[in-house]
Design a protein around this motif. Structure first.
Motif, short mmCIF file in Angstrom:
data_model
loop_
_atom_site.label_atom_id
_atom_site.label_comp_id
_atom_site.label_asym_id
_atom_site.label_seq_id
_atom_site.Cartn_x
_atom_site.Cartn_y
_atom_site.Cartn_z
N ALA A 201 0.83 -1.21 0.00
CA ALA A 201 0.00 0.00 0.00
C ALA A 201 0.87 1.26 0.00
O ALA A 201 0.54 2.26 -0.64
CB ALA A 201 -0.92 -0.01 1.22
N TYR A 204 2.29 1.63 -3.47
CA TYR A 204 1.18 2.03 -4.33
C TYR A 204 0.97 3.55 -4.21
O TYR A 204 0.83 4.27 -5.20
CB TYR A 204 -0.08 1.27 -3.92
CG TYR A 204 -1.31 1.51 -4.76
CD1 TYR A 204 -1.75 0.55 -5.66
CD2 TYR A 204 -2.08 2.67 -4.62
CE1 TYR A 204 -2.90 0.74 -6.42
CE2 TYR A 204 -3.23 2.87 -5.37
CZ TYR A 204 -3.63 1.90 -6.27
OH TYR A 204 -4.78 2.10 -7.01
N PRO A 212 -4.18 2.95 -1.67
CA PRO A 212 -5.05 2.14 -2.53
C PRO A 212 -6.54 2.33 -2.27
O PRO A 212 -7.34 2.35 -3.20
CB PRO A 212 -4.63 0.70 -2.22
CG PRO A 212 -3.27 0.80 -1.65
CD PRO A 212 -3.19 2.13 -0.97
N HIS A 213 -6.92 2.45 -1.01
CA HIS A 213 -8.34 2.58 -0.66
C HIS A 213 -8.63 3.98 -0.12
O HIS A 213 -9.35 4.14 0.86
CB HIS A 213 -8.74 1.52 0.38
CG HIS A 213 -8.71 0.12 -0.16
ND1 HIS A 213 -9.57 -0.32 -1.14
CD2 HIS A 213 -7.92 -0.94 0.14
CE1 HIS A 213 -9.32 -1.59 -1.42
NE2 HIS A 213 -8.33 -1.99 -0.66
N VAL A 225 -11.31 -1.33 2.59
CA VAL A 225 -10.26 -2.33 2.81
C VAL A 225 -10.87 -3.71 3.03
O VAL A 225 -10.37 -4.73 2.53
CB VAL A 225 -9.37 -1.93 4.02
CG1 VAL A 225 -8.44 -3.08 4.41
CG2 VAL A 225 -8.56 -0.69 3.69
N ASP A 229 -11.41 -4.94 -3.66
CA ASP A 229 -10.06 -5.15 -4.15
C ASP A 229 -9.42 -3.81 -4.46
O ASP A 229 -10.09 -2.80 -4.68
CB ASP A 229 -10.09 -6.01 -5.42
CG ASP A 229 -10.47 -7.45 -5.12
OD1 ASP A 229 -10.22 -7.90 -4.00
OD2 ASP A 229 -11.03 -8.11 -6.02
N VAL A 230 -8.10 -3.82 -4.48
CA VAL A 230 -7.35 -2.60 -4.77
C VAL A 230 -7.52 -2.22 -6.25
O VAL A 230 -7.38 -3.08 -7.13
CB VAL A 230 -5.86 -2.81 -4.45
CG1 VAL A 230 -5.02 -1.62 -4.92
CG2 VAL A 230 -5.67 -3.04 -2.95
N LEU A 247 -0.48 -6.74 -2.54
CA LEU A 247 -1.81 -6.32 -2.09
C LEU A 247 -2.86 -7.40 -2.27
O LEU A 247 -4.05 -7.11 -2.33
CB LEU A 247 -2.21 -5.04 -2.83
CG LEU A 247 -1.37 -3.81 -2.44
CD1 LEU A 247 -1.63 -2.66 -3.39
CD2 LEU A 247 -1.66 -3.40 -1.00
#
Length: 550
Positions: A201, A204, A212-213, A225, A229-230, A247
């Motif tokens: 993460a 990312y 990611p989220h 989360v 999914d990412v 991830l």
């Protein structure tokens, strides 16, 4: 407090930074005449005297454990001071900006530079995990990057102490929601794979500019989360497959630390970047132009004939045999996660009382397991369970096959497939497997249909790791490399290995997914017969056909 002298040695000079876990001071070690960083650890308000004492002791213990780490990717802990009823951690002073500051000031970083940073952090985590230390709060704010791109991870041990939900009766869990892995949000304890998700993460965010989220508030982040999914990264280039592997929502299938370090090294090298990407995506990790195994899905294991005992105890509704790996543990329904108000510096404290967030993390395993099948494994089964087994009969009545079989094999069948087996071998059904056993030796052919998912090559990588870890296949040794092949035009992979069971047994196990259905096709023989029977092994494996194919 400027100018204060701690432990008669460390002179506090100025504040370097403040965060949810405390204040970091620039200080001078007057004994050794060097600059150091001193972290003043702040304990949450509202704790009882017993809880404060518990936190205090644990902070000191974890900081001392962190001082054992000797890795260039870790901020060195020089000393631990207990003063004013508070712990103070004396550390190496690193002249650097945090990765979060870099992103805020310079924007997203190019994939090669992110890989260079990530490789160092992956190495730091690997070294920490090797001595039993978890970080539990890997995020851009805890990664320091110098002007020459040396990257170090800060707050080892401190985050572990704060993240332990068993520390207090209220069950406090501290972490940054955007970098907290699904299993921790789901209430499971942190494991090494949890740190690796947080690393993914963090990297990312370094390429995409946000986590990611990313959402507007902590509750929305936690919900994402747990349930989503990412999103595929848009700017990661050759780094994208590494991020995807880190991830992975299922921690068992997640890329491991050493695999991540090697993959990031390849991407950072530039010339190996595309090779690394291709190999990771296909279940391999580039290592200096070669390939290393990456973390694969968990799966089942093949089984030996009724007179053999399997080293792998059968699980609910599944059969064990050295060809498959253990399926992932059943997903537990997520616990209730109360959110205490306030999210400071991207850090949220979750408690087991207060506002309640209840979510379903995905399909849960059946409540009632099916009957445990008996042993038929290319190994030993310690306590064969009773199972629904058809009487041993001669190799099935012939079935039509579009492909002529080699001499010595006759057509046989099982649910959803046909295969050629040696004439005279006796057929039995054991759980998810059909086994054909040589009546005069311990040799057998087995086709197992226990469910597994993912790439067949990954299947064997995971199974081998588990077989080695649990030690139930006595003297297990892989023979040669895990190889990619095909079965009736479907992608497949073979693993060959030996183990000891009343002598040395050797087996070749082929994993294939055809039409969404996984199979593991095993041929096992006494090792002394292998060289003379290698053609037979190949012929049996090559004769396998899912129904309607070939």
């Amino acid at each position: 407090m400027d100018g204060r002298l701690l432990a008669g040695r460390y002179r506090l000079e100025s504040v370097v930074g403040r965060g949810g876990m405390g204040t970091v001071w620039r200080a001078r070690d007057e004994t050794l005449d060097r600059e150091v960083a001193v972290k003043e650890v702040l304990l949450p308000a509202g704790l009882s005297d017993e809880e404060r004492e518990n936190r205090h002791r644990r902070t000191l213990r974890e900081a001392r454990a962190s001082a054992r780490l000797n890795h260039p990717g870790v901020v060195t802990v020089h000393d631990v001071v207990d003063e004013d009823d508070r712990p103070w951690i004396v550390m190496e002073l690193v002249r650097a900006r945090s990765l979060q500051d870099l992103l805020d000031e310079d924007g997203p970083l190019p994939p090669g530079r992110v890989a260079t940073i990530g490789r160092q952090i992956a190495g730091a985590l690997r070294a920490a995990h090797a001595i039993g230390i978890l970080h539990r709060d890997v995020k851009p704010a805890n990664v320091l990057v110098t002007d020459d791109d040396r990257a170090v991870l800060t707050d080892f041990g401190i985050a572990q102490m704060a993240g332990d939900a068993t520390l207090t009766g209220t069950g406090l869990i501290v972490g940054s929601p955007a970098y907290m892995p699904p299993e921790r949000v789901n209430g499971d304890p942190a494991i090494p794979a949890s740190d690796l998700w947080a690393l993914g993460a963090t990297l990312y965010a370094a390429t995409e500019g946000r986590a990611p989220h990313h959402r507007g508030d902590a509750m929305a982040v936690l919900a994402a989360v747990m349930t989503q999914d990412v999103p595929p990264p848009k700017n990661a280039g050759p780094l994208a497959p590494v991020l995807t592997a880190l991830l992975e929502r299922d921690p068992v299938r997640r890329m491991s630390g050493d695999q991540a370090e090697e993959a990031l090294k390849a991407v950072a090298a530039g010339h190996a970047a595309s090779l690394a990407a291709v190999q990771i995506a296909s279940g391999r990790t580039a290592v200096d132009g070669g390939a290393a195994q990456t973390v694969p899905p968990h799966q089942q294991i093949p089984v030996p004939p009724p007179d053999m005992t399997s080293p792998f105890p059968p699980g609910p509704g599944q059969q064990w045999t050295p060809g498959h790996t253990q399926p992932p543990p059943p997903r537990r329904r997520p616990p209730i996660l109360p959110i205490l108000g306030g999210v400071a510096a991207a850090t949220v404290i979750l408690a087991v009382a207060g506002v309640v967030l209840r979510m379903n993390s995905g399909p849960s395993a059946p409540d009632t397991p099916t009957t445990t099948p008996p042993p038929t494994v290319v190994a030993k089964q310690s306590t064969p369970a009773a199972q629904d087994t058809t009487p041993s009969t001669p190799a099935t009545s012939p079935v039509s096959s579009a492909t002529p079989l080699p001499d010595g094999l006759i057509p046989a069948s099982g649910p959803g497939y046909t295969i050629g087996v040696p004439r005279g071998w006796r057929r039995s059904v054991q759980g998810n497997s059909v086994v054909w056993t040589d009546p005069v030796s311990s040799a057998y052919v087995q086709v197992d249909r226990t469910i597994w998912t993912g790439d067949p090559y990954d299947h064997w990588v995971t199974w081998e790791q588990e077989a080695i870890a649990d030690g139930k296949l006595k003297d297990f040794r892989r023979v040669g490399e895990i190889t990619r092949t095909s079965a009736a035009g479907y992608p497949a992979a073979d693993i060959e290995f030996t183990w000891t069971r009343a002598g040395v047994t050797r087996a070749r196990d082929r994993g294939v997914i055809a039409g969404g259905r996984p199979y593991a096709v095993v041929v096992a023989l006494p090792a002394s017969q292998w060289n003379d029977s290698e053609k037979l092994v190949k012929n049996v494996l090559d004769s396998f056909r899912p129904s309607g194919v070939g």
